[in-house]
Design an enzyme around this catalytic site. Structure first.
Site, PDB file in Angstrom:
ATOM      1  N   TYR A  98      15.368  70.693  42.232  1.00 21.68           N
ATOM      2  CA  TYR A  98      16.694  70.613  41.603  1.00 21.68           C
ATOM      3  C   TYR A  98      17.866  70.791  42.572  1.00 21.68           C
ATOM      4  O   TYR A  98      18.939  71.279  42.173  1.00 21.68           O
ATOM      5  CB  TYR A  98      16.784  71.618  40.441  1.00 21.68           C
ATOM      6  N   HIS A 101       2.546  58.665  21.771  1.00 22.07           N
ATOM      7  CA  HIS A 101       3.753  59.380  22.198  1.00 22.07           C
ATOM      8  C   HIS A 101       4.660  58.407  22.961  1.00 22.07           C
ATOM      9  O   HIS A 101       4.236  57.770  23.926  1.00 22.07           O
ATOM     10  CB  HIS A 101       3.408  60.596  23.064  1.00 22.07           C
ATOM     11  N   ALA A 102       5.907  58.297  22.510  1.00 25.62           N
ATOM     12  CA  ALA A 102       6.807  57.274  23.049  1.00 25.62           C
ATOM     13  C   ALA A 102       7.035  57.456  24.547  1.00 25.62           C
ATOM     14  O   ALA A 102       7.179  58.568  25.041  1.00 25.62           O
ATOM     15  CB  ALA A 102       8.152  57.346  22.322  1.00 25.62           C
ATOM     16  N   HIS A 119      16.540  56.706  23.239  1.00 24.58           N
ATOM     17  CA  HIS A 119      16.062  57.596  24.306  1.00 24.58           C
ATOM     18  C   HIS A 119      15.245  56.800  25.326  1.00 24.58           C
ATOM     19  O   HIS A 119      15.477  56.870  26.539  1.00 24.58           O
ATOM     20  CB  HIS A 119      15.228  58.728  23.692  1.00 24.58           C
ATOM     21  N   GLU A 120      14.290  56.040  24.840  1.00 23.42           N
ATOM     22  CA  GLU A 120      13.407  55.283  25.743  1.00 23.42           C
ATOM     23  C   GLU A 120      14.178  54.210  26.504  1.00 23.42           C
ATOM     24  O   GLU A 120      13.985  54.033  27.709  1.00 23.42           O
ATOM     25  CB  GLU A 120      12.251  54.642  24.955  1.00 23.42           C
ATOM     26  N   HIS A 149      15.870  55.406  29.526  1.00 26.51           N
ATOM     27  CA  HIS A 149      15.019  55.417  30.722  1.00 26.51           C
ATOM     28  C   HIS A 149      14.966  54.022  31.352  1.00 26.51           C
ATOM     29  O   HIS A 149      15.106  53.850  32.556  1.00 26.51           O
ATOM     30  CB  HIS A 149      13.589  55.815  30.356  1.00 26.51           C
ATOM     31  N   GLU A 187      16.261  62.159  31.181  1.00 24.09           N
ATOM     32  CA  GLU A 187      16.013  62.375  29.749  1.00 24.09           C
ATOM     33  C   GLU A 187      17.296  62.334  28.923  1.00 24.09           C
ATOM     34  O   GLU A 187      17.244  62.164  27.706  1.00 24.09           O
ATOM     35  CB  GLU A 187      15.302  63.719  29.522  1.00 24.09           C
ATOM     36  N   TRP A 235       1.404  81.858  24.509  1.00 21.24           N
ATOM     37  CA  TRP A 235       2.176  80.763  23.888  1.00 21.24           C
ATOM     38  C   TRP A 235       2.963  81.290  22.679  1.00 21.24           C
ATOM     39  O   TRP A 235       4.165  81.055  22.537  1.00 21.24           O
ATOM     40  CB  TRP A 235       1.209  79.662  23.486  1.00 21.24           C
ATOM     41  N   HIS A 278       2.926  67.042  25.960  1.00 15.92           N
ATOM     42  CA  HIS A 278       3.270  67.234  27.374  1.00 15.92           C
ATOM     43  C   HIS A 278       2.359  68.214  28.109  1.00 15.92           C
ATOM     44  O   HIS A 278       2.376  68.261  29.328  1.00 15.92           O
ATOM     45  CB  HIS A 278       4.739  67.672  27.478  1.00 15.92           C
ATOM     46  N   TYR A 335      13.800  68.382  29.274  1.00 16.22           N
ATOM     47  CA  TYR A 335      14.349  68.145  27.927  1.00 16.22           C
ATOM     48  C   TYR A 335      15.341  69.229  27.531  1.00 16.22           C
ATOM     49  O   TYR A 335      16.301  68.974  26.815  1.00 16.22           O
ATOM     50  CB  TYR A 335      13.230  68.052  26.886  1.00 16.22           C
TER      51      TYR A 335
HETATM   52  O1  X8Z Z   1       8.720  63.240  25.027  1.00 14.86           O
HETATM   53  C1  X8Z Z   1       9.841  62.898  24.688  1.00 14.86           C
HETATM   54  C2  X8Z Z   1      10.233  61.422  24.781  1.00 14.86           C
HETATM   55  C3  X8Z Z   1       9.560  60.718  25.888  1.00 14.86           C
HETATM   56  S1  X8Z Z   1      10.126  61.180  27.459  1.00 14.86           S
HETATM   57  C4  X8Z Z   1       9.870  60.739  23.499  1.00 14.86           C
HETATM   58  N1  X8Z Z   1      10.713  63.802  24.162  1.00 14.86           N
HETATM   59  C5  X8Z Z   1      10.358  65.202  24.005  1.00 14.86           C
HETATM   60  C6  X8Z Z   1       9.310  65.411  22.923  1.00 14.86           C
HETATM   61  O2  X8Z Z   1       9.039  64.468  22.175  1.00 14.86           O
HETATM   62  O3  X8Z Z   1       8.766  66.505  22.831  1.00 14.86           O
HETATM   63  C7  X8Z Z   1      12.088  63.528  23.758  1.00 14.86           C
HETATM   64  C8  X8Z Z   1      12.609  64.819  23.233  1.00 14.86           C
HETATM   65  C9  X8Z Z   1      11.634  65.894  23.619  1.00 14.86           C
HETATM   66 ZN    ZN Z   2      12.082  60.666  27.831  1.00 14.60          ZN
END
Ligand code: X8Z
Ligand code: ZN
Length: 581
Positions: free
Chosen positions: A192, A322-323, A352-353, A356, A380, A452, A480, A490
């Site tokens: 960073y 997952h997008a 959002h996508e 990117h 993001e 957690w 993730h 995020y």
């Molecule tokens: O994973 C994402 C995007 C892809 S980079 C859809 N997001 C996080 C999630 O879904 O947990 C966007 C917001 C937070």
């Molecule tokens: Zn994203």
């Protein structure tokens, strides 16, 4: 590296090394991206095998290059060369150990974890439900038994990930240590443009700016949920059971709007209904989002985007739903992969996508090492920033409504946005608080699940709806974690998008409440944004921030400004309530 060798390297050697790395990344990156694309779009034993081989090859290469870059550490070089060398050393997510077998083992685990999540289902006898189906129950049902089953059901996919995850942590830490970092978390914090030790302090500062607003929201929401579900379901410790918030991970609370909305909410726009009324399908939603970006002066998406992207969930196979946004050849072959639902949430996610994708295309003439975000939070934040301009005025501009509702009372609108954005902030922070502690050993494998939930309790005031044990692995039920995507990005994005929105609205000459500002069609705002996109990672993010915001700091005051009227209202509602947990 011994001293003799160190002294013999020259700037010309460094230049030759950079050329070699860049050429290799351009060539091998495309090969790896195509394999990863096929793996994510067709999850089978064979594609998992291919995926693992490819991660192994790229992992081996990037660790070799990162180690090799060290030999130029003491050389006097231009800022630009020094920055590129640092990026070679610092932009790995997981570093493989410098050992052929361990590298292969790590790659295998990574490919498997991703596939386990992507193909995960909750099955009772031979009736199986996907994440999409379970999420729909969580979003729509108000019956706490049905909610609990869906919540618990999805968490049956992750216990099998636990051993693999533990081994992955060991291997990745060994790799990070080979590169000179204390552990993988320390490596992540080093990306960073500031001393790694200062980064968590910076996060705390930003969180402390937003926390009072979050606390007010949490208190109000839990009061209203208690009215609906009763104390038997809610308990009396002040925390909200995680299955009641309308989202599988309780990271976005838009789904409980009807239960918590102000009595006098003013006019809100039901975007999902609007999309249905105007026959918007996945493609049309994406074209509309594209239209926003082009209205700012960005070039339209290439034809191949439309031919090669995945827009809807295939019925005949497992895919990672997952997008995500892809940049296959690091030039023009950009794609989106998403199982689009025709609703408000996914309309925002498409922006959002595409954020990117438009970013990727804007920096495609830079060194391959700079073809990334100013920092990962910037990447993001771009699409989300644009989506903050989806206002009533915007819907009128694109012909979806006839009249812009009066702005005398926008409490409902602000509440909806707070449930989407403010509810997310502590979640955005805690995911990597967990991972950092896992990587540095503060959370041992025997405490993975307890650790957690401690963090979810502490930051979100959200609790598990039923007893959890170390037979569970609830972090693994969030994409993730098995997908190994760092998450602090995020959190940052949720702060940055408001900061960017405020600045772009200023550039557009907008006067009025921030939540009513749309930069649609505004070229002055577009010019500012495009300048930042085109920089990629060529300069420290503080320079990009200065270009956009006339300041070198991340700052959450725009979040506070945006929600100021809602905060006043929440605090009135909360008077006399016993807030906190
Ligand atoms: O994973 C994402 C995007 C892809 S980079 C859809 N997001 C996080 C999630 O879904 O947990 C966007 C917001 C937070
Ligand atoms: Zn994203």
């Amino acid at each position: 590296m011994n001293d003799v060798n160190k002294k013999t390297v020259t700037a010309a050697d460094a230049q030759a090394f950079l050329d070699r790395v860049e050429n290799t990344y351009i060539k091998e990156g495309e090969y790896a991206a195509r394999i990863a694309w096929v793996q994510a779009n067709f999850i089978t034993d064979d594609t998992i095998w291919l995926g693992a081989k490819s991660i192994e090859k790229m992992g081996g290469l990037s660790v070799k290059f990162a180690n090799e870059a060290k030999k130029f550490d003491d050389l006097n070089l231009s800022d630009d060369m020094r920055r590129r060398l640092n990026l070679i050393k610092g932009s790995l997510t997981l570093a493989a150990p410098d050992d052929v077998e361990k590298n292969a083992e790590l790659a295998q685990i990574m490919a498997n974890l991703e596939a386990m999540y992507g193909s995960g289902k909750y099955c009772v006898d031979d009736q199986c439900q996907t994440l999409g189906e379970l999420s729909r129950t969580i979003a729509e049902s108000k019956d706490h038994h049905a909610l609990l089953e869906a919540w618990q059901g999805w968490r049956t996919v992750s216990p099998d990930m636990r051993d693999k995850y533990q081994r992955m942590v060991e291997l990745a830490n060994e790799g990070a240590q080979d590169l000179g970092y204390d552990d993988t978390g320390a490596m992540w914090r080093a990306g960073y443009d500031m001393p790694a030790s200062e980064f968590p302090v910076e996060l705390d500062r930003l969180w402390s700016q937003v926390k009072p607003l979050y606390d007010s929201l949490q208190c109000h929401v839990r009061t209203k949920l208690t009215d609906h579900y009763g104390r038997d379901v809610m308990g009396s410790d002040g925390m909200i059971p995680a299955h009641l918030l309308g989202n599988m991970w309780a990271q976005d609370w838009t789904g409980v709007y009807d239960l918590v909305k102000p009595e006098d909410a003013g006019t809100t726009i039901d975007v999902t209904a609007l999309l249905a009324k105007h026959d918007y399908d996945a493609k049309k939603m994406t074209e509309t989002a594209e239209g926003f970006f082009t209205s700012l002066g960005l070039p339209p998406l290439p034809e191949t985007f439309w031919q090669r992207s995945l827009f809807t969930k295939p019925q005949d196979r497992d895919v990672v739903c997952h997008a995500s946004a892809w940049n296959i050849d690091n030039v023009d072959d950009i794609r989106m992969k998403m199982c689009i639902k025709e609703d408000y949430e996914d309309f925002v996610t498409i922006h959002h996508e595409l954020g990117h994708n438009f970013y990727q295309r804007a920096y495609n003439d830079k060194s391959i090492l700079y073809r990334t975000g100013a920092n990962d939070g910037f990447h993001e934040a771009i699409g989300d920033t644009v989506a903050l301009s989806i206002t009533p005025q915007y819907f009128k501009d694109i012909g979806l409504i006839d009249e812009v509702p009066a702005s005398s009372n926008d409490l409902g609108m602000l509440m909806q946005k707070a449930l989407e954005k403010i509810a997310f902030v502590p979640f955005g922070l805690l995911v990597d608080q967990w991972r950092w502690k896992v990587f540095n050993g503060e959370i041992s494998p025997a405490e993975y699940n307890a650790g957690w939930w401690q963090l979810r309790n502490k930051y979100q005031g959200v609790k598990a709806p039923i007893q959890r044990t170390e037979n569970d692995f609830d972090p693994g039920a969030k994409y993730h974690i098995p997908g190994n995507t760092p998450y602090t990005r995020y959190f940052l994005a949720h702060i940055l998008q408001f900061q960017f929105h405020r600045e772009l609205c200023k550039a557009a000459g907008f006067k009025g409440d921030l939540h009513r500002c749309s930069i649609y069609n505004n070229k002055a705002a577009g010019e500012k944004l495009i300048k930042v996109l085109e920089m990629g990672a060529q300069r420290p993010w503080q320079d990009a921030m200065e270009a956009l915001a006339n300041s070198r700091e991340m700052d959450a005051t725009a979040v506070i400004d945006y929600f100021a009227p809602l905060k006043v209202w929440l605090d009135e509602q909360n008077q006399g309530r016993d807030c906190g947990w």
